[in-house]
Structures are given as C-alpha cells and as structure tokens.
Design a protein around this motif. Structure first.
Motif, short mmCIF file in Angstrom:
data_model
loop_
_atom_site.label_atom_id
_atom_site.label_comp_id
_atom_site.label_asym_id
_atom_site.label_seq_id
_atom_site.Cartn_x
_atom_site.Cartn_y
_atom_site.Cartn_z
N VAL A 47 0.84 -1.20 0.00
CA VAL A 47 0.00 0.00 0.00
C VAL A 47 0.88 1.25 0.00
CG1 VAL A 47 -1.67 1.33 1.34
CG2 VAL A 47 -1.96 -1.14 1.09
N GLY A 48 1.95 1.23 0.79
CA GLY A 48 2.85 2.38 0.83
C GLY A 48 3.47 2.68 -0.51
N PHE A 103 12.01 2.64 1.01
CA PHE A 103 11.72 1.85 2.21
C PHE A 103 10.76 0.72 1.87
CE2 PHE A 103 8.56 1.80 5.85
CZ PHE A 103 9.28 0.92 6.65
N CYS A 104 9.70 1.03 1.12
CA CYS A 104 8.72 0.02 0.73
C CYS A 104 9.30 -0.92 -0.33
CB CYS A 104 7.46 0.68 0.19
SG CYS A 104 6.58 1.69 1.39
N LEU A 105 9.99 -0.35 -1.32
CA LEU A 105 10.49 -1.14 -2.44
C LEU A 105 11.54 -2.15 -2.00
CD1 LEU A 105 9.75 -0.98 -5.47
CD2 LEU A 105 11.86 0.32 -5.81
N LEU A 125 19.55 4.68 0.37
CA LEU A 125 18.13 4.43 0.16
C LEU A 125 17.80 2.94 0.27
CD1 LEU A 125 17.42 6.89 -2.78
CD2 LEU A 125 16.37 6.99 -0.52
N VAL A 126 18.62 2.11 -0.36
CA VAL A 126 18.40 0.66 -0.29
C VAL A 126 18.70 0.14 1.12
CG1 VAL A 126 19.18 -1.59 -1.15
CG2 VAL A 126 18.82 0.31 -2.75
N SER A 127 19.73 0.67 1.75
CA SER A 127 20.05 0.26 3.13
C SER A 127 18.89 0.56 4.07
CB SER A 127 21.31 0.97 3.62
OG SER A 127 22.43 0.64 2.84
N GLY A 140 12.72 -3.21 6.51
CA GLY A 140 11.98 -4.46 6.34
C GLY A 140 12.13 -5.36 7.56
N VAL A 141 13.34 -5.44 8.08
CA VAL A 141 13.58 -6.23 9.29
C VAL A 141 12.81 -5.64 10.47
CG1 VAL A 141 15.35 -7.01 10.93
CG2 VAL A 141 15.85 -6.97 8.48
#
Length: 271
Positions: A27-28, A165-167, A51-53, A59-60
């Motif tokens: 949803v985000g 963050f969502c991706l 950004l990926v970090s 996610g964790v």
C-alpha cells in the motif's frame, strides 16, 4: 498503526506478521507512486546505497515489530520498540558525530525513564519472551534506520526515502507471508487503514529528521509509545495502571523539557 496491527494479529480473521508487513509495504509503494504521478518532480533519488540500506533495515524492523504485536500487548510492544530513539541518539555519536548537549541528554533520559515505567503495563516484570525479544530487535534496527535517514536527508526528500523503504523492504518480508491469507472486507479495510497510518507516520518522521538532530527527534518520538499505550487501552481494552499513568507524566515532562531546549531555527542536515 500499531494498535490496528495488534487488532489484526489477534482477531478471528487474523493476518500473520509477514502478511501485515506485505500489506504495509504494498500500500505504501502504491500511494507513493500515486503521489509521484501527481507531482512528477517529487521523485528525486540521489544516494541509492543509503536508500536501499534504509529499505532493508526497515523491512527487518517491520516484520519484527508485527511479530511482537502478535505476541504481547500493543502497549508493552510499543514501549519496548520506542526505546529506539534513545538508542539512535547513542549511535549518532559515532555514526553522525552529533553531540547533544548535557541538558538535552538528561531530558531524553527523563522521557525514556517514563517509558520504562509504563513497560509491561506498569508491572515492570517483563520476562524476556519471543514477543519482547522481537520488539527489542525491532528497536535496534529502527535506531540504525533513524541514523541512515538522518544521514541522507541532505540529499533525498522524505517521499523518495519512504518509496525505497517500501520497495527494498518488500522482498525482506515476502518469505514470511506464505501462510493462507484471511478474507473478509472488514479485516482488509482495517489492514489498508493500518498501512495508510504507517505511510503518514513514516513520511512525517522522515521530514522531522531533516529539521532535527537525532537527539532532538528522540525526545519528541517518546510521545509515540504514550499515545500507543492510551489508544490500546481505549480501542483494545488493554489495562492501564497507576504506575503506567505516572510513567506518562514523567515522559511528557521529559519531552516538554527537551522542547524548551531546542534551538529557534532548525538544525542543518549533515552532508
């Protein structure tokens, strides 16, 4: 967000922690794409590594926190998880070379002491089970995420950070969402409302880290577990104790003290 997640984790048509995490990220990401469509210049990724970090650590955090909410009361989970601002302040000493004033440090400690008083709904007898351990693990990774957000606020805006963050967080949580999914319109409506609440909270928090140091934000963020504790009592019927109410007063006093110490103009983001 947390109170709705607790409700969805314990009802008859309950979602697993992994399923709630997938809903939150999906949803985000969808809302972010809609915002970028309406405002094309808003999507401006710069520091892809950070950004990926942020997405991976986030996610964790999400799956651990939802796992905790499925096992212990929302008030207790919130108090343990929201120790992360204090942990983030300590991390920022080395990661970002931020040096909070002694008075601000004392105010954060006072606010955190209020949070500790409310732990376990005022019983101060946690006993470290899987739920508590998950909330503490989420707090540690959230502290890492807070410093990563602060580090890249000089180059990337809040909506772009949230989208990544969502991706990047979605692949982290997908393996935990393989159980049969629940049905029913009401649980899914609550799940979407939970995800939208998370969207608002994350974007606002990321904006705050662009204007405040990690230590300054830490004081304000101690209001989160207080609000969660009271909402859990109101919506979920969780117990409120005299010691818990005392902790609320102590924590709010610490936040008020820290607010008085904040500079008149916003601090610059680190390079």
């Amino acid at each position: 967000m947390a109170v709705l997640a607790r409700r969805l984790s314990t009802g008859p048509d309950r979602f697993s922690a992994g399923q709630l995490s997938v809903v939150r990220f999906a949803v985000g990401a969808a809302v972010s794409l809609l915002v970028f469509r309406l405002r094309p210049g808003l999507y401006r990724p710069r520091n892809l590594r950070l950004l990926v970090s942020r997405g991976l650590s986030g996610g964790v955090v999400v799956v651990l926190y939802f796992w905790a909410l499925a096992r212990i009361p929302a008030g207790e989970a919130g108090m343990l998880y929201n120790l992360f601002p204090a942990v983030a302040t300590v991390m920022a000493l080395r990661m970002l070379h931020e040096r909070p004033t002694p008075a601000l440090g004392a105010a954060i400690l006072l606010a955190t002491a209020g949070v500790v008083l409310v732990l376990g709904n005022g019983t101060l007898d946690l006993g470290l089970g899987w739920g508590e351990a998950s909330a503490l693990g989420a707090a540690f990774f959230a502290a890492v995420s807070a410093n990563v957000i602060r580090a890249m606020r000089g180059t990337d805006n809040a909506p772009t950070i949230f989208f990544f963050f969502c991706l990047a967080g979605l692949p982290v949580v997908l393996p935990f969402a393989l159980d049969p999914w629940p049905g029913g319109a009401v649980p899914w409506a609550l799940a979407v409302a939970m995800a939208l609440s998370a969207f608002a909270a994350q974007v606002l928090m990321t904006e705050a880290y662009g204007a405040l140091s990690v230590a300054e934000a830490a004081a304000w963020l101690q209001l989160t577990p207080i609000a969660q504790y009271l909402l859990a009592a109101l919506i979920l019927g969780e117990r409120v104790t005299a010691v818990g109410l005392l902790g609320i007063l102590v924590s709010v006093a610490g936040v008020a003290w820290a607010t008085m110490l904040l500079p008149r103009r916003s601090a610059a983001s680190p390079p």
